[in-house]
Write a protein that holds these residues in place. Structure first.
Motif, mmCIF file in Angstrom:
data_model
loop_
_atom_site.group_PDB
_atom_site.id
_atom_site.type_symbol
_atom_site.label_atom_id
_atom_site.label_comp_id
_atom_site.label_asym_id
_atom_site.label_seq_id
_atom_site.Cartn_x
_atom_site.Cartn_y
_atom_site.Cartn_z
ATOM 1 N N TRP A 70 0.840 -1.211 0.000
ATOM 2 C CA TRP A 70 0.000 0.000 0.000
ATOM 3 C C TRP A 70 0.866 1.249 0.000
ATOM 4 C CZ3 TRP A 70 -0.784 4.228 3.153
ATOM 5 C CH2 TRP A 70 -1.978 4.926 3.013
ATOM 6 N N LEU A 71 1.906 1.251 0.835
ATOM 7 C CA LEU A 71 2.784 2.413 0.945
ATOM 8 C C LEU A 71 3.600 2.620 -0.328
ATOM 9 C CD1 LEU A 71 3.272 4.486 3.163
ATOM 10 C CD2 LEU A 71 5.184 3.097 3.968
ATOM 11 N N ARG A 72 4.078 1.519 -0.922
ATOM 12 C CA ARG A 72 4.869 1.625 -2.153
ATOM 13 C C ARG A 72 4.062 2.239 -3.294
ATOM 14 N NH1 ARG A 72 6.619 -3.582 -0.805
ATOM 15 N NH2 ARG A 72 5.119 -4.482 -2.280
ATOM 16 N N GLU A 73 2.774 1.963 -3.333
ATOM 17 C CA GLU A 73 1.938 2.397 -4.453
ATOM 18 C C GLU A 73 1.381 3.805 -4.281
ATOM 19 O OE1 GLU A 73 -1.006 -0.648 -4.578
ATOM 20 O OE2 GLU A 73 0.296 -2.104 -5.590
ATOM 21 N N ARG A 74 1.684 4.464 -3.158
ATOM 22 C CA ARG A 74 1.159 5.805 -2.916
ATOM 23 C C ARG A 74 2.152 6.876 -3.365
ATOM 24 N NH1 ARG A 74 -2.026 3.042 -2.630
ATOM 25 N NH2 ARG A 74 -4.036 2.885 -1.620
ATOM 26 N N ASP A 75 1.624 7.917 -4.016
ATOM 27 C CA ASP A 75 2.430 9.084 -4.390
ATOM 28 C C ASP A 75 2.344 10.081 -3.243
ATOM 29 O OD1 ASP A 75 3.899 10.997 -5.693
ATOM 30 O OD2 ASP A 75 2.260 11.656 -6.999
ATOM 31 N N LEU A 76 3.317 10.045 -2.353
ATOM 32 C CA LEU A 76 3.271 10.828 -1.125
ATOM 33 C C LEU A 76 4.437 11.803 -1.050
ATOM 34 C CD1 LEU A 76 2.592 7.858 1.335
ATOM 35 C CD2 LEU A 76 0.884 9.469 0.468
ATOM 36 N N LYS A 77 4.225 12.903 -0.349
ATOM 37 C CA LYS A 77 5.325 13.798 -0.032
ATOM 38 C C LYS A 77 6.308 13.054 0.866
ATOM 39 C CE LYS A 77 3.714 17.768 -1.757
ATOM 40 N NZ LYS A 77 4.428 18.562 -2.757
ATOM 41 N N PRO A 78 7.626 13.322 0.733
ATOM 42 C CA PRO A 78 8.618 12.598 1.544
ATOM 43 C C PRO A 78 8.334 12.648 3.040
ATOM 44 C CG PRO A 78 9.726 13.840 -0.172
ATOM 45 C CD PRO A 78 8.267 14.234 -0.221
ATOM 46 N N ARG A 79 7.921 13.815 3.534
ATOM 47 C CA ARG A 79 7.652 13.946 4.972
ATOM 48 C C ARG A 79 6.439 13.103 5.370
ATOM 49 N NH1 ARG A 79 9.017 18.124 8.533
ATOM 50 N NH2 ARG A 79 8.691 17.352 10.647
ATOM 51 N N THR A 80 5.416 13.075 4.503
ATOM 52 C CA THR A 80 4.226 12.259 4.780
ATOM 53 C C THR A 80 4.579 10.777 4.780
ATOM 54 O OG1 THR A 80 2.813 13.924 3.745
ATOM 55 C CG2 THR A 80 1.881 11.723 4.024
ATOM 56 N N ARG A 81 5.389 10.365 3.804
ATOM 57 C CA ARG A 81 5.801 8.959 3.742
ATOM 58 C C ARG A 81 6.577 8.562 4.997
ATOM 59 N NH1 ARG A 81 5.972 5.368 -0.235
ATOM 60 N NH2 ARG A 81 5.415 6.985 -1.756
ATOM 61 N N GLU A 82 7.475 9.435 5.418
ATOM 62 C CA GLU A 82 8.249 9.161 6.629
ATOM 63 C C GLU A 82 7.326 9.018 7.838
ATOM 64 O OE1 GLU A 82 12.265 11.058 8.576
ATOM 65 O OE2 GLU A 82 10.548 12.382 8.383
#
Length: 360
Positions: A70-82
């Motif tokens: 799920w996380l790999r497939e999301r286009d997220l801001k770096p801070r949000t991903r962290e």
């Protein structure tokens, strides 16, 4: 046929081999499920039906495996991903990670949620919201039939404290008390209601002192201690903001005396004059300045609230506040509206003046 909790339909039949065979997927409507069964019935009657090959059983999908996908497939801001990675690692995986995703039931979720630290309400809300988002995707992927996250209000992030914007007097003291190289930064955050990450990535080419505007097209955030430059928080965050005329001279003075001549030069660089100013350096100077103003509770981000409040008092509509703040929704802009102290008396006095004019 069977209607699932998700609202979709499941279809199966007993074939000539006396074994039950299910459709390889669920259906959006009952009619679609009936159509699939009708086609299978026609195949059986015509002698064309063949039993499908035996299903190869694979290891059950764990929550750890699905959440990583799920996380790999999301286009997220770096801070949000962290932030998501931290929540998964610290609060979700220890309890839910080894479970198969279809065994994460409502009762499992309630038990997990009840064991989250009660003294960290924001962490609890964000962890629950993340779990709910992952499970929503699992429902859409037909990995599970329904979302087990059913605790009413658990994803609502509480406001830990009531934010009191800085008064004009307090803001003036802070500007005088902070080092001169940071004064224009405080003025831009407050009077233009900018995010600190937007200001710290601002460059000479983004400021037009003749037109009295600043252009917000980038922002910097820190991930793992490293500066990461990207787009603003949302699409609406890319904007041009007018500076109040009274701060333009201070910004122009900063450009003339403290900013390198190159168009790409940072307005507020670190000590080396090239790299981004470290948040720790800014916050150290900020803490001293806010103490001088008698506002130990005031954060740098609260200057944005100050700017929104002053703009509202100047007559900005909600739509104008939304554009100035760079928010994609009215509800987001509403969070930055505050009733300034004494404003109710001003409104009451204005109503009396209006009443006097009408009676004449």
């Amino acid at each position: 046929m069977r209607k699932l909790p998700s609202g979709r339909w499941q279809a199966s039949f007993v074939g000539p081999d006396l074994a039950r065979h299910s459709a390889p997927h669920t259906f959006e409507t009952k009619g679609d499920a009936e159509g699939w069964l009708g086609r299978r019935h026609a195949e059986v009657v015509a002698g064309e039906w063949q039993a499908p090959a035996p299903v190869v059983r694979v290891a059950p999908l764990t929550f750890d495996a699905y959440s990583a996908q799920w996380l790999r497939e999301r286009d997220l801001k770096p801070r949000t991903r962290e932030g998501y990675e931290h929540l998964l690692r610290r609060y979700l995986a220890p309890v839910l990670g080894s479970l198969t995703i279809d065994s994460v039931t409502p009762s499992v979720v309630r038990t997990w949620w009840s064991q989250l630290p009660s003294d960290l309400p924001t962490v609890r809300a964000r962890s629950y919201a993340l779990l709910k988002a992952i499970m929503n995707t699992a429902v859409a992927d037909e990995v599970i039939d329904s979302n087990p996250c059913r605790i009413r209000g658990a994803a609502n992030t509480p406001r830990a404290r009531e934010i009191r914007p800085a008064s004009l007097e307090e803001l003036s003291v802070i500007v005088e008390a902070i080092p001169s190289r940071h004064r224009a930064l405080v003025l831009l955050c407050a009077w233009c209601a900018l995010r600190s990450g937007e200001v710290l990535e601002m460059r000479r080419k983004d400021v037009d002192v003749v037109a009295g505007t600043v252009r917000v097209v980038r922002a910097v955030s820190w991930v793992g201690g490293l500066a990461v430059v990207g787009t603003p928080k949302s699409a609406a965050g890319t904007r041009v903001v007018s500076m109040p005329p009274h701060i333009v001279p201070a910004v122009a003075h900063h450009l003339d005396t403290m900013t390198a001549a190159a168009p790409d030069a940072l307005l507020f660089p670190g000590r080396d004059g090239v790299t981004h100013l470290q948040p720790s350096t800014l916050h150290r100077n900020w803490r001293l300045a806010r103490e001088t103003a008698g506002r130990p509770d005031l954060r740098v981000h609260d200057l944005r609230h100050t700017g929104a409040t002053m703009a509202a008092r100047a007559g900005a509509t909600l739509a104008e506040l939304q554009q100035r703040l760079g928010h994609s929704s009215v509800s987001a802009a509403l969070r930055y509206q505050h009733a300034a102290q004494g404003r109710d008396k001003e409104i009451a006095a204005a109503l009396s003046v209006m009443a006097g004019r009408e009676s004449r």
